[in-house]
Design a protein around this motif. Sequence first.
Motif, PDB file in Angstrom:
ATOM      1  N   TYR A 132       0.838  -1.209   0.000  1.00 36.25           N
ATOM      2  CA  TYR A 132       0.000   0.000   0.000  1.00 36.25           C
ATOM      3  C   TYR A 132       0.869   1.254   0.000  1.00 36.25           C
ATOM      4  O   TYR A 132       0.672   2.164  -0.804  1.00 36.25           O
ATOM      5  CB  TYR A 132      -0.922  -0.008   1.224  1.00 36.25           C
ATOM      6  N   TRP A 133       1.861   1.294   0.901  1.00 33.62           N
ATOM      7  CA  TRP A 133       2.711   2.484   1.012  1.00 33.62           C
ATOM      8  C   TRP A 133       3.713   2.574  -0.136  1.00 33.62           C
ATOM      9  O   TRP A 133       4.120   3.678  -0.521  1.00 33.62           O
ATOM     10  CB  TRP A 133       3.438   2.494   2.359  1.00 33.62           C
ATOM     11  N   ALA A 134       4.094   1.440  -0.696  1.00 34.33           N
ATOM     12  CA  ALA A 134       5.046   1.451  -1.811  1.00 34.33           C
ATOM     13  C   ALA A 134       4.461   2.144  -3.044  1.00 34.33           C
ATOM     14  O   ALA A 134       5.199   2.669  -3.887  1.00 34.33           O
ATOM     15  CB  ALA A 134       5.458   0.024  -2.157  1.00 34.33           C
ATOM     16  N   GLN A 135       3.142   2.161  -3.124  1.00 35.46           N
ATOM     17  CA  GLN A 135       2.471   2.767  -4.267  1.00 35.46           C
ATOM     18  C   GLN A 135       2.223   4.271  -4.079  1.00 35.46           C
ATOM     19  O   GLN A 135       1.687   4.925  -4.970  1.00 35.46           O
ATOM     20  CB  GLN A 135       1.132   2.060  -4.504  1.00 35.46           C
ATOM     21  N   LYS A 136       2.616   4.814  -2.914  1.00 41.83           N
ATOM     22  CA  LYS A 136       2.370   6.231  -2.625  1.00 41.83           C
ATOM     23  C   LYS A 136       3.676   7.021  -2.704  1.00 41.83           C
ATOM     24  O   LYS A 136       4.718   6.567  -2.226  1.00 41.83           O
ATOM     25  CB  LYS A 136       1.767   6.396  -1.222  1.00 41.83           C
ATOM     26  N   ASN A 137       3.589   8.228  -3.270  1.00 39.32           N
ATOM     27  CA  ASN A 137       4.771   9.094  -3.260  1.00 39.32           C
ATOM     28  C   ASN A 137       4.827   9.857  -1.949  1.00 39.32           C
ATOM     29  O   ASN A 137       3.905   9.780  -1.120  1.00 39.32           O
ATOM     30  CB  ASN A 137       4.777  10.051  -4.459  1.00 39.32           C
ATOM     31  N   ARG A 138       5.879  10.607  -1.736  1.00 42.75           N
ATOM     32  CA  ARG A 138       6.108  11.275  -0.446  1.00 42.75           C
ATOM     33  C   ARG A 138       4.985  12.259  -0.107  1.00 42.75           C
ATOM     34  O   ARG A 138       4.545  12.340   1.047  1.00 42.75           O
ATOM     35  CB  ARG A 138       7.449  12.003  -0.477  1.00 42.75           C
ATOM     36  N   ILE A 139       4.524  13.018  -1.086  1.00 42.79           N
ATOM     37  CA  ILE A 139       3.469  14.007  -0.828  1.00 42.79           C
ATOM     38  C   ILE A 139       2.171  13.309  -0.418  1.00 42.79           C
ATOM     39  O   ILE A 139       1.507  13.718   0.539  1.00 42.79           O
ATOM     40  CB  ILE A 139       3.237  14.883  -2.083  1.00 42.79           C
TER      41      ILE A 139
END
Length: 335
Positions: A132-139
């Motif tokens: 889940y988090w791997a698919q999200k960018n920093r922002i």
Amino acid sequence: MNIMEMTKFRRVCVTGSVYVLFLYFLITEESKLDRTFYFITDSIKSNLWKELPFCYVLNHNEFKFRNKIFTIIWRQYVGLFKWRFLKKADFYGLDYYWFIPYKGRLSYIEDAPEIFKISSLPNKSPDRCAKYWAQKNRITKTIINFFCGPYYMNYVASSKKIHKIYKTNPNDDASWLNKEKCIDIDIQKLWTESSDMKKQWILDHFSINNTDVNIINKRRIIIFTQQFCDDKYISEDEHYEIYKKIISKYPLNMILIKTHPRDTFKYEKYFESIPVFRKIVPSQLLFCLGAKIEIAATISSSAVRDLPATVKVDWYENEISEKLVRILGHQSYKL
């Protein structure tokens, strides 16, 4: 509750189980138990919350907890206006109720004995959270953390915000566990070292009386049931046949049935000679009260994982019923 009352809270307990609540009672100084603000979910089917002086019951059926947008709005509102003391309070308990406005540091209390081994089983893999988090960018991550908090979509006690981790088994481990934060506790030792006043406070809050203690201490075999019928996995007749099979293996005058908090099956109707203990208390408390249990029987209850070494555990697992195997699989609960 007025503003002056709310500012005095420096501790908050978050739980959806009596087991976590019991451990919190044990690790907390007696003087601070009545000065704790309790968040309790409606998964605790008990009037226990009525005994706590400052408590909020989270009802999952309320609209604000069924709609994520409204949940986020509610979370921001109570953190900024209704319960401003949360900003400076220390939290204890569970970390997966992301909608609670955690502000201070959190000391995680295990949700069940050997919870980290259980959480490491193949069907409980933390990979889902990692993906889940791997698919999200920093922002995107920053925005999600702002609105949903630091524990949203984090696996058991894996957030960097966790301050301490209380667990009862020194050998309970997981790949993501920060061992430097772990504190191993001994339930029996904590109970023995508690003052008589604190023990009575705990018993009063779990509604345990002398009659209960006498029943518990006269039995040598305890059967921990589960809510298979309530969860619609099997019919009432099938539920009866399963427990009839288990009960037939032991002398009736030695058995005590301890029901799961969500188990409503009428054992009293079918097994009239066997006492049924329905009070919602952690099984570990029964042994603190002097239970002389020699055998604990269960299909898959985690309640047997932290019993004294003298207790023989009879695991029946899903293999007790072909239908349970078809629905729930061949999962082994012996860790």
